[in-house]
Scaffold this active site. Structure first.
Site, PDB file in Angstrom:
ATOM      1  N   GLU A 110       5.142  -0.096   7.525  1.00  0.00           N
ATOM      2  CA  GLU A 110       4.199   1.018   7.633  1.00  0.00           C
ATOM      3  C   GLU A 110       2.768   0.504   7.499  1.00  0.00           C
ATOM      4  O   GLU A 110       2.532  -0.654   7.148  1.00  0.00           O
ATOM      5  CB  GLU A 110       4.471   2.061   6.557  1.00  0.00           C
ATOM      6  CG  GLU A 110       4.266   1.543   5.143  1.00  0.00           C
ATOM      7  CD  GLU A 110       4.104   2.656   4.127  1.00  0.00           C
ATOM      8  OE1 GLU A 110       3.055   3.327   4.174  1.00  0.00           O
ATOM      9  OE2 GLU A 110       5.005   2.824   3.283  1.00  0.00           O
ATOM     10  N   LYS A 152       8.502   6.957  -5.136  1.00  0.00           N
ATOM     11  CA  LYS A 152       7.365   6.616  -5.992  1.00  0.00           C
ATOM     12  C   LYS A 152       7.524   7.288  -7.354  1.00  0.00           C
ATOM     13  O   LYS A 152       7.888   8.462  -7.447  1.00  0.00           O
ATOM     14  CB  LYS A 152       6.053   7.021  -5.326  1.00  0.00           C
ATOM     15  CG  LYS A 152       5.752   6.222  -4.066  1.00  0.00           C
ATOM     16  CD  LYS A 152       4.415   6.609  -3.470  1.00  0.00           C
ATOM     17  CE  LYS A 152       4.078   5.742  -2.255  1.00  0.00           C
ATOM     18  NZ  LYS A 152       4.915   6.053  -1.075  1.00  0.00           N
TER      19      LYS A 152
END
Length: 301
Positions: free
Chosen positions: A22, A156
């Site tokens: 990404e 996360k």
């Protein structure tokens, strides 16, 4: 719509393993020049491990799968870069814009380019307080519909991890832990939650990916690869830091796509840079595993 870099084009022609990367980690995850240095290190880690890196971004209205070193440096220093997910990817292309791809947008571009494996740091998920804000990352829906294996260190740690796992389960996304029974939590090896699945080898993960394709099941796999022990920050150490950063975000009215970059930056400040060092270590670790999975998929094909 898609431009392959010369390196990626050559690899695809030769049927060599390719791993997608990404670009929001470059534009929204780390400051310059650490972002550029990390991007180059991750790409080199993949090459050393036997795969070709394909960093994905939108540049002037085209999806670039694989960036030249010049493009990588330009992106690392660019200001006000759009953060692209499924909802705004097409609009950015139509307007001739430039944007960095999130997990969701990277999966879309990787699949269209014929890439099955994607290495990242951590996925998005259900934000704390989502029962009021409804702030849930599009990454979760993307995992349910786009057939790419995503290697991450979990969701996360700033997120509501139990709710994130529940949503993934509801959407039918395989969540696989590597080398342990517990799910990792990004900067920490253990989240306190048992993983639904455990597969310890790149070959086993590749076989599961192929089996989903053979069964014509939609969606991909989330492979949760724990950060190396020497680099982790214990969950109990992080908990009060994350709580303080979240309070600061609320106090300053940070919402939507700005929340994650704000929290990561605030945690970087509160840990005096330790979170960034851990982030780099886990991305490199994920790249190595992703390279192995891509190689095994190539053998299976």
């Amino acid at each position: 719509m898609i431009t392959l870099s010369p390196e990626v084009q050559a690899a695809m022609d030769a049927k060599k393993p390719v791993v997608a990367l990404e670009s929001t980690i470059i534009t929204h995850g780390m400051p310059y020049p650490q972002n550029l240095e990390t991007a180059r290190r991750v790409e080199e880690e993949l090459r050393t491990a036997g795969a070709v890196p394909a960093t994905i971004a939108v540049l002037e209205g085209r999806i670039h799968v694989g960036l030249t070193d010049e493009q990588l440096e330009r992106l690392a220093q660019a200001k006000n870069v759009a953060k692209l997910s499924r909802a705004d990817l097409a609009a950015c292309l139509a307007s001739g814009g430039t944007g960095a791809t999130t997990v969701a947008a990277t999966m879309i571009a990787a699949h269209r380019a014929g890439i099955d494996v994607f290495a990242t740091g951590g996925i998005g998920g259900v934000h704390k307080g989502a029962e009021e804000s409804f702030d849930i990352s599009a990454d979760l829906q993307e995992l349910a519909q786009t057939p790419v294996t995503v290697v991450a260190a979990g969701a996360k740690a700033i997120l509501d991890l139990p709710k994130t796992l529940e949503v993934l389960e509801t959407l039918g996304v395989p969540v696989i832990a590597v080398g342990q029974d517990q799910l990792p939590a990004f900067w920490s090896r253990n989240s306190g939650m048992k993983a639904p699945l455990r597969i310890d080898t790149a070959k086993g993960i590749a076989l599961a990916h192929k089996m989903r394709r053979d069964l014509d099941l939609p969606g991909g796999q989330l492979v949760t690869n724990p950060i190396p022990e020497a680099d982790e920050i214990a969950a109990e150490t992080l908990a009060p830091i994350i709580a303080r950063a979240t309070e600061d975000a609320t106090k300053h009215g940070i919402t939507g796509k700005a929340v994650t970059p704000y929290l990561l930056q605030r945690i970087f400040e509160l840990t005096e840079g330790r979170s960034l060092r851990a982030n780099i270590a886990l991305v490199l670790n994920n790249a190595r595993l992703a390279a192995g999975i891509a190689q095994e998929l190539g053998r299976l094909s």
